[in-house]
Design a protein around this motif. Structure first.
Motif, PDB file in Angstrom:
ATOM      1  N   LEU A 101      -3.894  -3.153   0.801  1.00  0.00           N
ATOM      2  CA  LEU A 101      -4.650  -2.656  -0.346  1.00  0.00           C
ATOM      3  C   LEU A 101      -5.868  -3.530  -0.600  1.00  0.00           C
ATOM      4  CD1 LEU A 101      -1.609  -1.925  -2.690  1.00  0.00           C
ATOM      5  CD2 LEU A 101      -2.718  -0.382  -1.042  1.00  0.00           C
ATOM      6  N   ILE A 104      -6.862  -3.083  -5.173  1.00  0.00           N
ATOM      7  CA  ILE A 104      -6.287  -2.090  -6.091  1.00  0.00           C
ATOM      8  C   ILE A 104      -6.009  -2.810  -7.412  1.00  0.00           C
ATOM      9  CG2 ILE A 104      -4.287  -0.628  -6.559  1.00  0.00           C
ATOM     10  CD1 ILE A 104      -6.026   0.556  -4.420  1.00  0.00           C
ATOM     11  N   LEU A 110      -0.421   0.380  -8.162  1.00  0.00           N
ATOM     12  CA  LEU A 110       0.302  -0.530  -7.271  1.00  0.00           C
ATOM     13  C   LEU A 110       1.793  -0.220  -7.300  1.00  0.00           C
ATOM     14  CD1 LEU A 110       0.502  -2.890  -5.353  1.00  0.00           C
ATOM     15  CD2 LEU A 110       0.469  -4.443  -7.325  1.00  0.00           C
ATOM     16  N   ILE A 113       2.476   2.924  -5.352  1.00  0.00           N
ATOM     17  CA  ILE A 113       2.320   2.684  -3.909  1.00  0.00           C
ATOM     18  C   ILE A 113       3.556   1.982  -3.352  1.00  0.00           C
ATOM     19  CG2 ILE A 113       1.034   1.279  -2.228  1.00  0.00           C
ATOM     20  CD1 ILE A 113      -1.513   1.988  -3.894  1.00  0.00           C
ATOM     21  N   VAL A 125       3.853  -4.469   1.955  1.00  0.00           N
ATOM     22  CA  VAL A 125       2.548  -4.170   1.367  1.00  0.00           C
ATOM     23  C   VAL A 125       1.762  -5.468   1.248  1.00  0.00           C
ATOM     24  CG1 VAL A 125       1.365  -3.348  -0.718  1.00  0.00           C
ATOM     25  CG2 VAL A 125       3.435  -2.182   0.097  1.00  0.00           C
ATOM     26  N   VAL A 127      -1.589  -7.311  -0.529  1.00  0.00           N
ATOM     27  CA  VAL A 127      -2.611  -7.256  -1.576  1.00  0.00           C
ATOM     28  C   VAL A 127      -3.468  -8.516  -1.492  1.00  0.00           C
ATOM     29  CG1 VAL A 127      -1.128  -5.896  -3.103  1.00  0.00           C
ATOM     30  CG2 VAL A 127      -1.164  -8.388  -3.333  1.00  0.00           C
ATOM     31  N   SER A 132      -7.163  -7.927  -7.829  1.00  0.00           N
ATOM     32  CA  SER A 132      -6.077  -7.004  -7.489  1.00  0.00           C
ATOM     33  C   SER A 132      -5.000  -7.050  -8.560  1.00  0.00           C
ATOM     34  CB  SER A 132      -5.443  -7.379  -6.146  1.00  0.00           C
ATOM     35  OG  SER A 132      -6.336  -7.167  -5.078  1.00  0.00           O
ATOM     36  N   ILE A 196      -6.008   0.975   2.218  1.00  0.00           N
ATOM     37  CA  ILE A 196      -6.458   1.835   1.127  1.00  0.00           C
ATOM     38  C   ILE A 196      -7.429   1.041   0.246  1.00  0.00           C
ATOM     39  CG2 ILE A 196      -5.756   3.215  -0.863  1.00  0.00           C
ATOM     40  CD1 ILE A 196      -4.690   4.333   1.739  1.00  0.00           C
ATOM     41  N   ALA A 228      -5.632   6.432  -5.584  1.00  0.00           N
ATOM     42  CA  ALA A 228      -5.222   5.555  -4.482  1.00  0.00           C
ATOM     43  C   ALA A 228      -3.761   5.733  -4.103  1.00  0.00           C
ATOM     44  CB  ALA A 228      -5.500   4.103  -4.848  1.00  0.00           C
ATOM     45  N   SER A 229      -2.897   5.916  -5.098  1.00  0.00           N
ATOM     46  CA  SER A 229      -1.479   6.059  -4.780  1.00  0.00           C
ATOM     47  C   SER A 229      -1.192   7.399  -4.109  1.00  0.00           C
ATOM     48  CB  SER A 229      -0.623   5.896  -6.038  1.00  0.00           C
ATOM     49  OG  SER A 229      -0.870   6.922  -6.970  1.00  0.00           O
ATOM     50  N   THR A 232      -2.360   7.086  -0.516  1.00  0.00           N
ATOM     51  CA  THR A 232      -1.372   6.298   0.224  1.00  0.00           C
ATOM     52  C   THR A 232      -0.172   7.152   0.618  1.00  0.00           C
ATOM     53  OG1 THR A 232      -2.006   4.293  -0.992  1.00  0.00           O
ATOM     54  CG2 THR A 232       0.105   4.259   0.154  1.00  0.00           C
TER      55      THR A 232
END
Length: 246
Positions: A101, A104, A110, A113, A125, A127, A132, A196, A228-229, A232
């Motif tokens: 990510l 994000i 988040l 996701i 994941v 980040v 973020s 993403i 964004a989610s 994803t």
């Protein structure tokens, strides 16, 4: 206002939390010359890669409620972060499947996701440390508990992390409206990391350039991008589809 159960205030409590390696998202210190225990706290935080932010005392008073902050507070993470190498190790003999990510910032995004990552069998994941959303109780709640099962790595440099994955034989696909292929036409069945971009800005230039290829989601309406989610979820389940049919 932040959930007070997520906030540690006072010099000794913050220092002991740092020394005990408790997962911390961020340390806030009052603006001004740092000396004594405050300087020690800032040094401990930086040694552990934890961001330190200088703020006005009024900001500390707001998050501390009736507690005496002594010029410092810290936000504890809802779950401990892992290293990028831990995510690779979790994949084991399987082909790695990772979501990255690029800044994000919405904790609800988040959390959603992370929930999708758990459902789709993602190994972890990634980040960024700055700009973020972090692992707060809001994220944990939005993930419907999935934060307990999906490792999250927090990295300083996403471009460098992409390079590490590529060196480990993982293809990196960035989601971008200028992508050469519609996402279901792209090869996503092998070892893959999906990147993403952040809300409203998409992928950063250097991140975009470092990706092996870019994929796009076709947009026929008036809005130029998806949440964004949601993006994803579409890409993650395309990976699932291709792997199951390959």
């Amino acid at each position: 206002m932040k959930n007070l159960s997520d906030v540690i205030v006072g010099r000794n409590p913050v220092k002991e939390a740092l020394k005990s390696q408790r997962p911390i998202n961020k340390v806030l210190v009052a603006k001004g010359k740092l000396s004594g225990s405050l300087a020690e706290i800032c040094s401990l935080a930086r040694q552990n890669g934890i961001p330190v932010q200088e703020v006005d005392r009024t900001a500390l008073e707001k998050i501390s409620a009736e507690a005496v902050h002594q010029g410092v507070a810290a936000y504890a993470a809802a779950k401990e972060y892992v290293e990028l190498e831990d995510i690779l190790a979790r994949a084991g003999e399987q082909e790695p499947f990772i979501i990255m990510l690029d800044e994000i910032t919405d904790p609800h995004n988040l959390g959603a996701i992370i929930r999708t990552a758990d459902a789709a069998g993602v190994h972890g994941v990634v980040v960024t440390r700055r700009r973020s959303a972090l692992l707060t109780p809001v994220v944990a709640k939005s993930s419907a508990g999935a934060v307990e099962y999906v490792p999250v790595a927090r990295v300083t440099n996403l471009v460098q992390s992409i390079k590490i994955l590529q060196e480990n034989g993982i293809w990196v696909a960035g989601a971008d409206m200028e992508g050469d292929k519609v996402y279901w036409e792209a090869p996503l069945s092998g070892p893959i990391a999906i990147v993403i971009g952040g809300e409203g800005k998409g992928l950063g230039r250097l991140v975009k350039e470092k990706c092996d290829f870019l994929v796009r989601l076709p947009m026929q309406g008036k809005i130029s991008s998806l949440n964004a989610s949601v993006a994803t979820a579409l890409l993650a389940y395309e990976v699932v589809r291709q792997r199951s049919s390959g």
